[in-house]
Design a protein around this motif. Sequence first.
Motif, PDB file in Angstrom:
ATOM      1  N   ARG A   1     -11.363   2.872  -3.858  1.00 41.47           N
ATOM      2  CA  ARG A   1     -11.955   1.719  -3.171  1.00 41.47           C
ATOM      3  C   ARG A   1     -10.898   0.898  -2.447  1.00 41.47           C
ATOM      4  NH1 ARG A   1     -14.171   0.554  -8.492  1.00 41.47           N
ATOM      5  NH2 ARG A   1     -16.005   1.849  -8.799  1.00 41.47           N
ATOM      6  N   ASP A   2      -9.649   1.424  -2.467  1.00 40.92           N
ATOM      7  CA  ASP A   2      -8.553   0.692  -1.845  1.00 40.92           C
ATOM      8  C   ASP A   2      -8.833   0.439  -0.362  1.00 40.92           C
ATOM      9  OD1 ASP A   2      -5.789   0.341  -0.596  1.00 40.92           O
ATOM     10  OD2 ASP A   2      -5.309   0.417  -2.735  1.00 40.92           O
ATOM     11  N   ARG A   3      -8.272  -0.647   0.166  1.00 42.80           N
ATOM     12  CA  ARG A   3      -8.496  -0.966   1.562  1.00 42.80           C
ATOM     13  C   ARG A   3      -7.802   0.033   2.496  1.00 42.80           C
ATOM     14  NH1 ARG A   3      -9.259  -5.597   3.724  1.00 42.80           N
ATOM     15  NH2 ARG A   3      -9.749  -4.212   5.450  1.00 42.80           N
ATOM     16  N   GLU A   4      -6.681   0.604   2.021  1.00 43.67           N
ATOM     17  CA  GLU A   4      -5.894   1.461   2.902  1.00 43.67           C
ATOM     18  C   GLU A   4      -6.328   2.913   2.824  1.00 43.67           C
ATOM     19  OE1 GLU A   4      -3.747   1.109   5.211  1.00 43.67           O
ATOM     20  OE2 GLU A   4      -3.948  -1.069   5.075  1.00 43.67           O
ATOM     21  N   TRP A   5      -6.468   3.564   4.002  1.00 41.35           N
ATOM     22  CA  TRP A   5      -6.945   4.938   4.019  1.00 41.35           C
ATOM     23  C   TRP A   5      -6.056   5.884   3.238  1.00 41.35           C
ATOM     24  CZ3 TRP A   5      -4.491   9.255   5.997  1.00 41.35           C
ATOM     25  CH2 TRP A   5      -5.275  10.416   5.993  1.00 41.35           C
ATOM     26  N   TRP A   6      -4.735   5.726   3.400  1.00 39.97           N
ATOM     27  CA  TRP A   6      -3.838   6.705   2.798  1.00 39.97           C
ATOM     28  C   TRP A   6      -3.931   6.666   1.266  1.00 39.97           C
ATOM     29  CZ3 TRP A   6       1.959   7.366   4.510  1.00 39.97           C
ATOM     30  CH2 TRP A   6       2.316   8.692   4.303  1.00 39.97           C
TER      31      TRP A   6
ATOM     32  N   TRP B   1       0.783  -1.239   0.000  1.00 40.66           N
ATOM     33  CA  TRP B   1       0.000   0.000   0.000  1.00 40.66           C
ATOM     34  C   TRP B   1       0.816   1.291   0.000  1.00 40.66           C
ATOM     35  CZ3 TRP B   1       0.290   3.557   3.852  1.00 40.66           C
ATOM     36  CH2 TRP B   1       0.763   3.137   5.090  1.00 40.66           C
TER      37      TRP B   1
ATOM     38  N   TYR C   1     -16.239   2.796   1.315  1.00 47.19           N
ATOM     39  CA  TYR C   1     -15.000   3.570   1.501  1.00 47.19           C
ATOM     40  C   TYR C   1     -14.899   4.665   0.452  1.00 47.19           C
ATOM     41  CZ  TYR C   1     -13.217  -0.142   4.538  1.00 47.19           C
ATOM     42  OH  TYR C   1     -13.045  -1.037   5.535  1.00 47.19           O
TER      43      TYR C   1
ATOM     44  N   ARG D   1      -6.555   5.876  -0.421  1.00 51.71           N
ATOM     45  CA  ARG D   1      -7.819   6.525  -0.799  1.00 51.71           C
ATOM     46  C   ARG D   1      -7.681   8.039  -0.725  1.00 51.71           C
ATOM     47  NH1 ARG D   1      -9.940   2.631   2.859  1.00 51.71           N
ATOM     48  NH2 ARG D   1     -10.689   4.188   4.329  1.00 51.71           N
ATOM     49  N   ALA D   2      -7.079   8.479   0.402  1.00 52.10           N
ATOM     50  CA  ALA D   2      -6.961   9.935   0.590  1.00 52.10           C
ATOM     51  C   ALA D   2      -6.132  10.566  -0.508  1.00 52.10           C
ATOM     52  CB  ALA D   2      -6.347  10.222   1.956  1.00 52.10           C
TER      53      ALA D   2
ATOM     54  N   HIS E   1     -17.307   7.508   1.026  1.00 58.47           N
ATOM     55  CA  HIS E   1     -16.877   8.315   2.158  1.00 58.47           C
ATOM     56  C   HIS E   1     -15.732   9.240   1.779  1.00 58.47           C
ATOM     57  CE1 HIS E   1     -14.818   8.685   6.223  1.00 58.47           C
ATOM     58  NE2 HIS E   1     -15.934   9.350   6.320  1.00 58.47           N
ATOM     59  N   GLN E   2     -14.750   8.674   1.071  1.00 53.83           N
ATOM     60  CA  GLN E   2     -13.595   9.477   0.695  1.00 53.83           C
ATOM     61  C   GLN E   2     -13.997  10.583  -0.253  1.00 53.83           C
ATOM     62  OE1 GLN E   2     -10.541   8.760   2.216  1.00 53.83           O
ATOM     63  NE2 GLN E   2     -10.245  10.823   1.461  1.00 53.83           N
TER      64      GLN E   2
END
Lengths: 410, 127, 477
Positions: free
Chosen positions: A297-302, A270, A332, A304-305, A335-336
Amino acid sequence: MQKALVATVLTIALVFLLLTLLIVLGKAWRELRDGRRRARRRVLEPLVLKYAHGSSPSILSALGGGVGAGDRVVVETILLDHVSRVRGVEHERLCRALDELGYVDRFLDALSGPRWWRRAEAAENLGLAGSKRSAKALAEALSDPVSEVRLRAAKALGLVGGRAAVLPLVNALAEPNRWSTIRIADILTNMGREVVAELMDAFPKLNAHAKLAAVDILGRIHSLDAVPWLMSRLSDTEADVRARAAHALGAIGVVDAAPQLRRALNDAEWPVRAMAAKALGRIHDAEAIPELCAALRDREWWVRANAAEALKLAGPMGIDALEGMLADADLYAKHQACLMLEDAGILDRHVAQLAGSGAVRTTAEAVVTRFIQAGQVSRLRELAATHSELSVRSELDRLLGPPVPAPEAP
Amino acid sequence: MGVAKRILVAEDDPVTRRFVVSLLEERGYEVLVAENGEHALEAATLARPDLIVSDLVMPYRDGYEVLRAIRNDDRVKHTPVLILSMRDHEEDIVRGFEQGADDYVVKPFNAREFVSRVRKLLDPRRA
Amino acid sequence: MSAMAFLQDALAVFNAVVLFYFIALNSIYLILFLISLVEVLKFVRRTFFSDYRQMMQSDMTWPISVLIPAHNEEKTIVETVRSMLMVNYGEFEIIVVNDGSEDLTLRRLIDVYELRRTDRPYKRAIPTSNVRAVYGSLSHPNLTVVDKEKGGKSDALNAGINLARYPLFCSIDADSIIEDNALLRVVKPFMEKPDETVAAGGIVRIVNGCDVKDGRVTRIALSDRALPILQVVEYLRAFLTGRVGWSNLQSLLIISGAFGIYRKQEVIEIGGYTHDTDTEDLELVVRLHEHMRRKKKPYRVVFVPDPVCWTEAPETLSVLARQRNRWHRGLLQTLWLHKRMLFNPKYGNVGMFAFPYFAVFELLGPFVETFGYLAVIVSYLLGILDVQFFLMFLAVAVLYGMFLSIAAILLEEISFRRYPGWLDLTKLLAYSVIENFGYRQVLSAMKVKAFWDAIRRRRAWGQMQRRGFQKKDAVAV
């Protein structure tokens, strides 16, 4: 008891008087010395400057043959003061003056002196004097026992430049215990393009920590020469290296790297994906928009951000894409997209248009409704309570309906 | 040859000031000095120099304020202004030009380049 | 045993205690002074001019959010903001928090700095009283003004912290003057050890007697009046010989409210400033120490001897009394609030050195001192004064103290030399003598009264009001 008392009082009184004397004498001496130096500076500085501007062939002739013993400190200070403020031919002349007058040799001697602060000062002065022939001595000073001296020597090498200076610094990168890697990296970055070749050469021999620093430096230097090399680093075996390489390519901002960066968006690790997204944001690559949307749609927040940020930076098309993602099935991603649109002020813009009419208003209502369905209502509620226009507030109230418990946050 | 052009140098660092002054005087210009933003404004309006070389970070009024004030004052608003500053970030440079600077030189600077720019700004062929 | 004999015996014991106290106190000062001497010399040698210029330009220098809480400051707020905007620093923002001013503070800011309402989003990490609006400036993009309901200084600072963008924040009093390079200097410890440094404070100097123009100190000089000069000597002693030493021992408890810089993250972790005491700056630092010790990570709180914040000192005894009363009450409240740190090895040097020092010499000390003097007077009046004891007492209480005051002047002279004139030096030397003949004794008495006030207030805890704004929040020990 009597004796002890008398002894105490006398000692204290004596120390007291001594201190007062020290203060007063010290101050008097310093004032005399400084006054004298100021007077000499007023006489000598114009002469030095004339030489610097080119009116005199050599510093010695400009100063009328030589420097008096008492004037050494003054002339040295004048030269050091000006040499750091100017570049080009004048800078070279001032450096030459420092050499011709023997001051560089004095600094070199002081560099091996017993007192650490004099060594540190000597190192700094050698840096200011830009004396290439002191590179060797400075490189040795990189192993000085006192950290302050080491640091000044490193900075001095940075100012001196040249191959003899770059190599020891690059090697210092590989010693994270001794050196603050950040400091060395900073120094190398400031040296600019001349470190590029050395860094790329030395790269395989560096340890993990230093490799990352090296890639960072190349990014910060914005070295176009390093771009092909950086692109090949995108396939390095180490994930951290791949990530930093992506970041560096983004910092340099070259469009050629876009296809490889897009591929890096699918890397297994990631951090690499996150940095690839960030880099694509810097490059403003419109072709990457579909892939960036997928990255939402990536699992990791960073990841996505960064992907959301990159979409924002891609301009109106990116914003449209974000608004499109508001209806996506992935929680996700929704939300992002909401967060980014809110952060970019787009939501507020739509809300303001709720008071209007026509197609604009319909779009605005659609966007707001999607926000509500995604559960992102806090900003909307805030606006419903505080927005300056009554019509907007009542529209929001209507759309929001009575307060319901928010859905579980992702 | 004509009357020597008058340049106002606004700089709070004494060493840089002395350098720039001697550099310009060497080239035959008449140089006035200001040590801070407020003096700079006074000198600009009273002495009406042909060019102003100004630092950005100065006491009392920074370079941007001085620039704004000059551009708002009918008496001196056409005076060319060259900013000589340590600040090298994009925002600073852009802001300098937006506020009305005619040129921006970053410190540490190359003396000969600087003089060329000064000469260009003082060229009577400018509109 | 006759009453007189008993009294004499009791007095003898008390005298011994007092003597011992003074010897101990002044000896601790002596140790601190020696430590400070070494540190200051090292500091002076380590600081070369080129550092600051490079830091100003370097991208690696951390950006700072400067917080200025303001309440009814219409006369000075514009100047204060202006002088902060011109400070030498690379990237920084200024956040003025208008804490429910009833005067034209906000109006003046809006007019002069072209403020417009913004919707800048921010996280309310610390609860505060209601924020009415946030303004951005058109002329100065790095200026933000927060308009909120009155909540007191702690509350205003917390609101500022909520809005702060950068990893470091700096709290500044609205009526203090910060020197040009102060920010660069005070951020240096963070650049040297970025992972460890959580807070740093700088020296506070007294502006009375200096020439001030447009928010800058143009000429440094001593006041003509006795009280400010006495405070200058006191501050020099407290800061240069005291805090430098404590900082070196990793037990620095106090960072001036007038000028301190903190890592935002940790301060948010501990919940920001609180209203529990009269000196929120002291309490914050103590709580930071506690928190960092509990986290068991290496950290440091540093005192930087050179960046300067100029602040106005009280010129009359009554204002001074009020100020010191508040400081001492705050100190006592803070110590009480965190009493679990006393002699607790879990809290390292702070628990084992600083806390006991404060407990004994700041808490009990004033009593010992004041009653010591009283005992001497009483003995004299009763005709049972032991002359030898009296002289010994003078030696350790007064002379020893004088020696330390003058040592502080010496330290100042060999390092920063802010007072260049001979007349000022003479005044300083003279007052370092005078300081010990009355001034310190009066301060001790004020502390005794403050203790009394603190206890009485605690009994009325339930009715304790929110403390309003107080000017001149520099804290010295």
